[in-house]
Design an enzyme around this catalytic site. Structure first.
Site, short mmCIF file in Angstrom:
data_model
loop_
_atom_site.label_atom_id
_atom_site.label_comp_id
_atom_site.label_asym_id
_atom_site.label_seq_id
_atom_site.Cartn_x
_atom_site.Cartn_y
_atom_site.Cartn_z
CE LYS A 1 -9.66 -3.13 8.09
NZ LYS A 1 -8.61 -3.65 8.98
CE1 TYR B 1 -2.98 2.83 14.00
CE2 TYR B 1 -3.37 4.13 12.03
CZ TYR B 1 -3.10 2.92 12.63
OH TYR B 1 -2.95 1.80 11.84
CG HIS C 1 1.41 -4.80 17.35
ND1 HIS C 1 1.74 -3.47 17.29
CD2 HIS C 1 2.59 -5.46 17.23
CE1 HIS C 1 3.04 -3.33 17.15
NE2 HIS C 1 3.58 -4.54 17.09
N PRO D 1 -4.42 4.58 3.50
CG PRO D 1 -2.22 5.33 3.59
CD PRO D 1 -3.51 5.54 2.89
P1 RFL Z 1 0.22 -4.53 -5.92
O1 RFL Z 1 0.97 -4.81 -4.69
O2 RFL Z 1 0.24 -3.15 -6.47
O3 RFL Z 1 0.74 -5.56 -7.02
C1 RFL Z 1 0.41 -5.41 -8.37
C2 RFL Z 1 1.55 -6.00 -9.19
O4 RFL Z 1 1.21 -5.94 -10.57
C3 RFL Z 1 2.34 -5.51 -11.30
N1 RFL Z 1 1.89 -4.90 -12.56
C4 RFL Z 1 2.00 -5.51 -13.77
N2 RFL Z 1 2.50 -6.69 -14.13
C5 RFL Z 1 2.50 -7.00 -15.44
N3 RFL Z 1 2.04 -6.16 -16.40
C6 RFL Z 1 1.53 -4.97 -16.09
N4 RFL Z 1 1.08 -4.14 -17.05
C7 RFL Z 1 1.50 -4.58 -14.72
N5 RFL Z 1 1.08 -3.49 -14.06
C8 RFL Z 1 1.33 -3.69 -12.77
C9 RFL Z 1 3.03 -4.53 -10.38
O5 RFL Z 1 4.40 -4.37 -10.72
C10 RFL Z 1 2.84 -5.20 -9.01
O6 RFL Z 1 3.90 -6.05 -8.68
O7 RFL Z 1 -1.33 -4.91 -5.76
P2 RFL Z 1 -2.04 -6.08 -4.90
O8 RFL Z 1 -1.40 -7.41 -5.14
O9 RFL Z 1 -3.47 -5.90 -5.18
O10 RFL Z 1 -1.72 -5.70 -3.38
C11 RFL Z 1 -2.24 -4.55 -2.81
C12 RFL Z 1 -1.28 -3.99 -1.75
O11 RFL Z 1 0.00 -3.90 -2.30
C13 RFL Z 1 -1.73 -2.63 -1.22
O12 RFL Z 1 -3.13 -2.59 -1.08
C14 RFL Z 1 -1.09 -2.29 0.15
O13 RFL Z 1 0.30 -2.09 0.02
C15 RFL Z 1 -1.73 -1.04 0.76
N6 RFL Z 1 -1.12 -0.62 2.02
C16 RFL Z 1 -1.40 -1.28 3.21
N7 RFL Z 1 -2.20 -2.38 3.21
C17 RFL Z 1 -2.41 -3.06 4.37
O14 RFL Z 1 -3.17 -4.05 4.34
N8 RFL Z 1 -1.83 -2.71 5.57
C18 RFL Z 1 -1.02 -1.62 5.64
O15 RFL Z 1 -0.47 -1.36 6.72
C19 RFL Z 1 -0.80 -0.84 4.45
N9 RFL Z 1 0.00 0.23 4.47
C20 RFL Z 1 -0.24 0.46 2.04
C21 RFL Z 1 0.30 0.88 3.30
C22 RFL Z 1 0.10 1.13 0.86
C23 RFL Z 1 0.96 2.20 0.91
N10 RFL Z 1 1.29 2.83 -0.32
C24 RFL Z 1 2.62 2.98 -0.75
C25 RFL Z 1 0.27 3.09 -1.29
C26 RFL Z 1 1.16 1.95 3.36
C27 RFL Z 1 1.48 2.64 2.18
C28 RFL Z 1 2.37 3.85 2.29
C1 PHB Z 2 2.90 0.72 8.21
O1 PHB Z 2 3.59 0.28 9.14
O2 PHB Z 2 3.37 0.89 7.07
C2 PHB Z 2 1.48 1.09 8.43
C3 PHB Z 2 0.92 0.78 9.66
C4 PHB Z 2 -0.43 1.14 9.88
C5 PHB Z 2 -1.15 1.78 8.89
C6 PHB Z 2 -0.57 2.07 7.67
C7 PHB Z 2 0.76 1.72 7.43
O3 PHB Z 2 -2.44 2.14 9.14
#
Ligand code: RFL
Ligand code: PHB
Length: 397
Positions: free
Chosen positions: A294, A199, A72, A290
């Site tokens: 980031k 957005y 994008h 979110p």
């Molecule tokens: P994770 O992905 O939470 O992974 C952590 C892992 O550790 C495990 N765990 C354990 N394992 C063993 N023993 C324990 N006691 C444990 N406790 C936990 C868990 O099961 C898991 O598998 O963290 P990590 O690796 O730091 O990654 C971070 C990302 O997942 C997170 O920041 C993003 O998903 C945030 N996020 C977005 N980030 C972006 O860069 N671009 C996006 O567009 C974006 N959109 C989002 C998002 C997060 C969202 N939610 C659901 C919070 C959209 C949403 C809706």
């Molecule tokens: C997504 O597609 O899940 C998404 C895209 C942009 C954002 C957050 C989440 O800022």
């Protein structure tokens, strides 16, 4: 059991760290408390910064992303019924983002680790950390009914916000802001609504039009964080989305909703991100709302710094980079926090605000959308700021 680096958590941070260390000939073991199916099926992030895309490509795990992801070059901002395209590609001299789901990145990293005979233990339980102030820290855990101890040189806590690692840093400061907003996210079987993400700031609240595949899309609406998803029928969700994003000449395609949930929003930074031989990375150390897309990208930045520090330790016996891990990682994290907070407060409807504050918010959007300088600033933050390896105090402006 013995290894060089014990990694807790098989999210983007833990898996990428294990992959980077492997490329440098450093052994690691990843311990994950969920099953492989669960981690490969959890729907989360969708937007990868340029630096994350480059990292996946440079380390040999970007092939499927380049085939199936979508580059994008911009986003669209909407307020007061006005739609404004932000040409990020032009404003950042050629940078862009990739829309490729987080769980696909996870699948690619798991496949690469297993193909290289990397050790990942899924479905472990009762993970605990010990002796982190010594040169041989240990992780105890249960697996297949047996109790195990993993003796390491270093422990990487990549266990997300609720994992046990962060709590082992005794002198930490936790900086936090809770927002009065939640995101109701859906996955729906519809065609792609718009070539780029939208957005939207609307009187009824924020909305985001995103995408996943040609057949399945991801959209969000701002709701009360304490609302119950049971209150949101599919009809109500579509009516609300349409009210917030449709314009006279742009209509939102609807269809069956196959998944829906509500998440609360917070900003959170833990300082420092290390203690003794324990280093925490990704969501274990920080959470962003979110809106700036980031979270996953910050996790990828942290483990680049950490893997370089560990590499320096094994190659030269020096810990200079490891000693500065928190400092280097936090510089980028705080900037991404600022951007995520700014995007969030600019785009969401705060019902405690006076008409004055609402006026300021709309005027900020008006300014951003009409100033090349402001659009450039938004764009360079959205496509992602670089890691800075120098100490901030040494920078002269
Ligand atoms: P994770 O992905 O939470 O992974 C952590 C892992 O550790 C495990 N765990 C354990 N394992 C063993 N023993 C324990 N006691 C444990 N406790 C936990 C868990 O099961 C898991 O598998 O963290 P990590 O690796 O730091 O990654 C971070 C990302 O997942 C997170 O920041 C993003 O998903 C945030 N996020 C977005 N980030 C972006 O860069 N671009 C996006 O567009 C974006 N959109 C989002 C998002 C997060 C969202 N939610 C659901 C919070 C959209 C949403 C809706
Ligand atoms: C997504 O597609 O899940 C998404 C895209 C942009 C954002 C957050 C989440 O800022």
């Amino acid at each position: 059991m013995k290894t060089q680096v014990g990694i807790i958590g098989a999210g983007p941070a833990g898996l990428m760290l294990s992959h980077l260390l492997h490329l440098e000939g450093i052994e690691s073991v990843v311990l994950e408390n969920r099953s492989r199916d669960e981690i490969e099926g959890t729907i989360r992030a969708g937007v990868l910064e340029q630096m994350t895309v480059d990292l996946l490509n440079e380390t040999g795990v970007g092939e499927r992303m380049m085939r199936e992801g979508h580059i994008h070059h911009g986003i669209e901002l909407q307020y007061n019924g006005i739609r404004q395209r932000v040409n990020m590609h032009e404003l950042t001299e050629g940078k862009s983002v990739m829309v490729y789901p987080q769980h696909e990145v996870i699948k690619d990293l798991v496949a690469a680790r297993l193909e290289a005979s990397g050790k990942i233990y899924f479905s472990v339980s009762d993970v605990s950390l010990h002796d982190i102030e010594t040169t041989s820290p240990k992780i105890r855990f249960k697996h297949d009914g047996g109790e195990e101890e993993l003796v390491c040189d270093f422990i990487a806590g990549c266990d997300g916000f609720h994992g046990p690692s962060r709590k082992m840093i005794p002198d930490r400061v936790e900086n936090q802001k809770i927002y009065p907003y939640g995101w109701l996210g859906i996955l729906a079987e519809t065609p792609i609504a718009n070539p780029e993400l939208i957005y939207a700031n609307h009187d009824r609240g924020f909305a985001l039009i995103s995408q996943r595949t040609p057949e399945i899309q991801r959209h969000y609406i701002q709701v009360d964080p304490n609302d119950d998803i049971a209150n949101w029928s599919d009809d109500r969700i579509w009516t609300e989305l349409k009210a917030r994003v449709e314009t006279d000449d742009w209509k939102l395609p609807d269809g069956p909703i196959i998944q829906k949930n509500i998440v609360a929003m917070r900003s959170f930074v833990c300082e420092p991100m290390q203690h003794g031989r324990l280093f925490i990375a990704g969501d274990a150390a920080h959470i962003v709302p979110p809106t700036g897309a980031k979270g996953l990208n910050l996790a990828m930045g942290d483990v680049q710094v950490l893997s370089r520090g560990i590499q320096e330790h094994y190659q030269t016996g020096r810990n200079d980079m490891l000693d500065r891990y928190s400092e280097i990682a936090l510089r980028r994290i705080w900037k991404a926090q600022r951007f995520s907070w700014w995007m969030t407060t600019m785009l969401h409807r705060d019902y405690s605000h006076s008409s004055f504050e609402r006026g300021i918010q709309i005027s900020e959007l008006d300014y951003v959308c009409t100033s090349r300088a402001a659009l450039t600033s938004l764009s360079e933050n959205y496509v992602g700021l670089p890691l800075e390896w120098e100490s901030a105090s040494k920078i002269k402006v």
